[in-house]
Design a protein around this motif. Structure first.
Motif, mmCIF file in Angstrom:
data_model
loop_
_atom_site.group_PDB
_atom_site.id
_atom_site.type_symbol
_atom_site.label_atom_id
_atom_site.label_comp_id
_atom_site.label_asym_id
_atom_site.label_seq_id
_atom_site.Cartn_x
_atom_site.Cartn_y
_atom_site.Cartn_z
ATOM 1 N N VAL A 63 -15.922 -2.230 39.657
ATOM 2 C CA VAL A 63 -15.390 -2.177 41.021
ATOM 3 C C VAL A 63 -13.996 -2.801 41.076
ATOM 4 O O VAL A 63 -13.108 -2.309 41.786
ATOM 5 N N SER A 64 -13.782 -3.876 40.319
ATOM 6 C CA SER A 64 -12.467 -4.527 40.297
ATOM 7 C C SER A 64 -11.390 -3.592 39.762
ATOM 8 O O SER A 64 -10.241 -3.621 40.219
ATOM 9 N N ARG A 65 -11.761 -2.747 38.799
ATOM 10 C CA ARG A 65 -10.767 -1.863 38.160
ATOM 11 C C ARG A 65 -10.719 -0.467 38.761
ATOM 12 O O ARG A 65 -9.647 0.153 38.816
ATOM 13 N N LEU A 66 -11.880 0.059 39.189
ATOM 14 C CA LEU A 66 -11.948 1.445 39.646
ATOM 15 C C LEU A 66 -12.109 1.592 41.153
ATOM 16 O O LEU A 66 -11.830 2.652 41.703
ATOM 17 N N GLY A 67 -12.567 0.534 41.811
ATOM 18 C CA GLY A 67 -12.923 0.632 43.221
ATOM 19 C C GLY A 67 -14.396 0.984 43.374
ATOM 20 O O GLY A 67 -15.032 1.473 42.435
ATOM 21 N N ILE A 68 -14.934 0.745 44.575
ATOM 22 C CA ILE A 68 -16.365 0.945 44.800
ATOM 23 C C ILE A 68 -16.759 2.415 44.698
ATOM 24 O O ILE A 68 -17.746 2.774 44.046
ATOM 25 N N LYS A 69 -16.004 3.296 45.339
ATOM 26 C CA LYS A 69 -16.376 4.711 45.338
ATOM 27 C C LYS A 69 -16.381 5.291 43.929
ATOM 28 O O LYS A 69 -17.318 6.006 43.540
ATOM 29 N N ASN A 70 -15.340 5.006 43.155
ATOM 30 C CA ASN A 70 -15.269 5.548 41.792
ATOM 31 C C ASN A 70 -16.359 4.963 40.897
ATOM 32 O O ASN A 70 -16.876 5.645 40.007
ATOM 33 N N THR A 71 -16.719 3.701 41.143
ATOM 34 C CA THR A 71 -17.813 3.091 40.374
ATOM 35 C C THR A 71 -19.122 3.826 40.634
ATOM 36 O O THR A 71 -19.891 4.103 39.700
ATOM 37 N N ILE A 72 -19.361 4.173 41.887
ATOM 38 C CA ILE A 72 -20.581 4.912 42.221
ATOM 39 C C ILE A 72 -20.579 6.294 41.588
ATOM 40 O O ILE A 72 -21.611 6.775 41.098
ATOM 41 N N ILE A 73 -19.413 6.939 41.549
ATOM 42 C CA ILE A 73 -19.329 8.268 40.929
ATOM 43 C C ILE A 73 -19.623 8.176 39.429
ATOM 44 O O ILE A 73 -20.332 9.021 38.867
ATOM 45 N N VAL A 74 -19.098 7.149 38.760
ATOM 46 C CA VAL A 74 -19.408 6.946 37.339
ATOM 47 C C VAL A 74 -20.908 6.740 37.147
ATOM 48 O O VAL A 74 -21.523 7.302 36.231
ATOM 49 N N SER A 75 -21.497 5.959 38.037
ATOM 50 C CA SER A 75 -22.947 5.723 37.940
ATOM 51 C C SER A 75 -23.728 7.020 38.134
ATOM 52 O O SER A 75 -24.771 7.229 37.510
ATOM 53 N N ASN A 76 -23.214 7.903 38.978
ATOM 54 C CA ASN A 76 -23.884 9.188 39.208
ATOM 55 C C ASN A 76 -23.833 10.088 37.980
ATOM 56 O O ASN A 76 -24.786 10.813 37.679
ATOM 57 N N VAL A 77 -22.715 10.053 37.263
ATOM 58 C CA VAL A 77 -22.602 10.829 36.020
ATOM 59 C C VAL A 77 -23.640 10.334 35.004
ATOM 60 O O VAL A 77 -24.317 11.128 34.336
ATOM 61 N N LEU A 78 -23.780 9.018 34.902
ATOM 62 C CA LEU A 78 -24.772 8.448 33.987
ATOM 63 C C LEU A 78 -26.194 8.835 34.411
ATOM 64 O O LEU A 78 -27.071 9.039 33.566
ATOM 65 N N LEU A 79 -26.422 8.959 35.718
ATOM 66 C CA LEU A 79 -27.741 9.350 36.205
ATOM 67 C C LEU A 79 -28.078 10.788 35.822
ATOM 68 O O LEU A 79 -29.224 11.101 35.482
ATOM 69 N N VAL A 80 -27.084 11.661 35.868
ATOM 70 C CA VAL A 80 -27.287 13.045 35.413
ATOM 71 C C VAL A 80 -27.678 13.058 33.935
ATOM 72 O O VAL A 80 -28.604 13.773 33.524
ATOM 73 N N LEU A 81 -26.983 12.262 33.134
ATOM 74 C CA LEU A 81 -27.308 12.180 31.700
ATOM 75 C C LEU A 81 -28.731 11.664 31.494
ATOM 76 O O LEU A 81 -29.429 12.100 30.574
#
Length: 376
Positions: A63-81
């Motif tokens: 979140v410090s580097r990407l922001g909250i929204k982008n962090t959630i999107i990264v987490s969503n990609v991992l969830l698809v995997l």
């Protein structure tokens, strides 16, 4: 007119719940029916929660580097995997079993960010109603997910269609945050070490005990209940049908509790905590499909009331103390849930007949620990 931030959070939650319901309700039973021993089912979830506890502070770094929204999107990609690798269990059991690593990483990033967004955007005087309506909407989403998964596995003989539909739902969840939710203006600058220092600090100690206690209820609800229902009905098709019906009934009853939470969070949580302990004992009477359906329905309403009333309390503290509290909460909660599941795995390996009795006792003790140690 519905606040667009509330709308974004509702859409995100409902679509994510489509995925979460499968993990919380269907995955354990599905793994068991494919030949995974009961003790390994508990170890699968126990390992996932322990790894998630270790990885949750990385949400602060992300979140410090990407922001909250982008962090959630990264987490969503991992969830698809996660769902794609889980669908390989019937072909490559080892790959399917270790799919929990993707889920741990995904949820470790997601939950601190998600709860922090809710703490920021939801008004204090509507928090109880928001959370109970969220649970009601999520119940409908969960019912649809379980119904589709049951058809996919029992009729089509494959989990892959489920993984593909979940992927589409996750895309909708990401879109709702990007297009509808306002930007978060507060600047977050945290490291992994700062989060862990806060977890171990004197100021967080009582809350750490409280979240560890709450973890017993969460582990029971997320892992044990579905297995209890399945072992009574002994049919994946009937299991899916019962769970779908129960979700719809719970939806109607849970909405009534939101106003009580907003009126008095402390007293509503006290009442829900008492009912939660009582509801654990009812599972000893679950001997027939009809009986377990009624018991699961009553328990589900009580769990929703307990979950939403306790969440409402810690959201207020999270809004006050910031994102470091969101991450610390997740570390303590996941670590406690992991220990709960690993303990049940050990019991199932040594004394299989006692595992559900132990699960109920530990969950009841956890409710008492959470009530005694959490301070508003």
């Amino acid at each position: 007119m519905l606040n667009k931030n509330y709308l974004a959070l509702y859409i995100n939650s409902a679509t994510m719940q489509f995925a979460s319901a499968l993990v919380l309700t269907f995955v354990g039973v599905n793994l068991f029916t494919q030949g995974l021993p009961l003790y390994l089912v508990f170890i699968y979830f126990g390992a996932e929660f322990i790894v998630r506890s270790i990885l949750s502070p990385l949400s602060a770094t992300a979140v410090s580097r990407l922001g909250i929204k982008n962090t959630i999107i990264v987490s969503n990609v991992l969830l698809v995997l996660y769902f794609l690798t889980l669908s390989l269990f019937s072909i490559y059991p080892l790959i399917g079993f270790f799919s929990f690593i993707f889920h741990a990483a995904s949820r470790g990033l997601y939950h601190p960010a998600k709860h922090y967004l809710q703490a920021i955007f939801i008004e204090k005087n509507t928090r109880g109603r928001f959370l109970t309506l969220e649970i009601a909407i999520n119940s409908i989403s969960a019912a649809l997910a379980i119904g589709f998964a049951t058809i996919s596995v029992t009729i089509w003989g494959s989990f892959l269609p489920v993984a593909l539909l979940v992927s589409a739902m996750i895309l909708i969840a990401s879109f709702s945050l990007i297009k509808l939710l306002d930007s978060v203006h507060s600047k977050i600058s945290l490291t992994y070490g700062q989060v862990m220092k806060h977890v171990l600090s004197r100021t967080f100690r009582l809350d750490a005990f409280a979240f560890t206690g709450f973890a017993g209820s969460m582990g029971f609800n997320n892992v044990v209940v579905a297995l209890l229902v399945f072992f009574v009905v002994k049919s994946l098709e009937l299991f899916g049908f019962i769970i779908v019906c129960v979700f719809f009934i719970e939806t109607l009853l849970t909405l009534l509790y939101g106003k009580l939470i907003d009126k008095n969070r402390y007293e509503s949580n006290k009442l829900a905590s008492t009912l939660q302990v009582i509801s654990f004992g009812t599972f000893f009477a679950a001997a027939t499909p009809l009986g377990v359906t009624l018991i699961k329905t009553a328990y589900g309403v009580v769990w929703n009331a307990y979950d939403s009333s306790f969440t409402s309390r810690f959201h207020d503290k999270m809004k006050k103390h910031g994102f470091i509290y969101a991450c610390s909460k997740e570390v303590a909660l996941c670590f406690g849930t992991g220990l709960y599941c690993l303990t049940l795995g050990s019991v199932a390996y040594l004394w299989n007949d006692l595992v559900f009795v132990v699960s109920l006792l530990l969950a009841a003790l956890g409710v008492l620990l959470a009530w005694k140690t959490f301070r508003d």
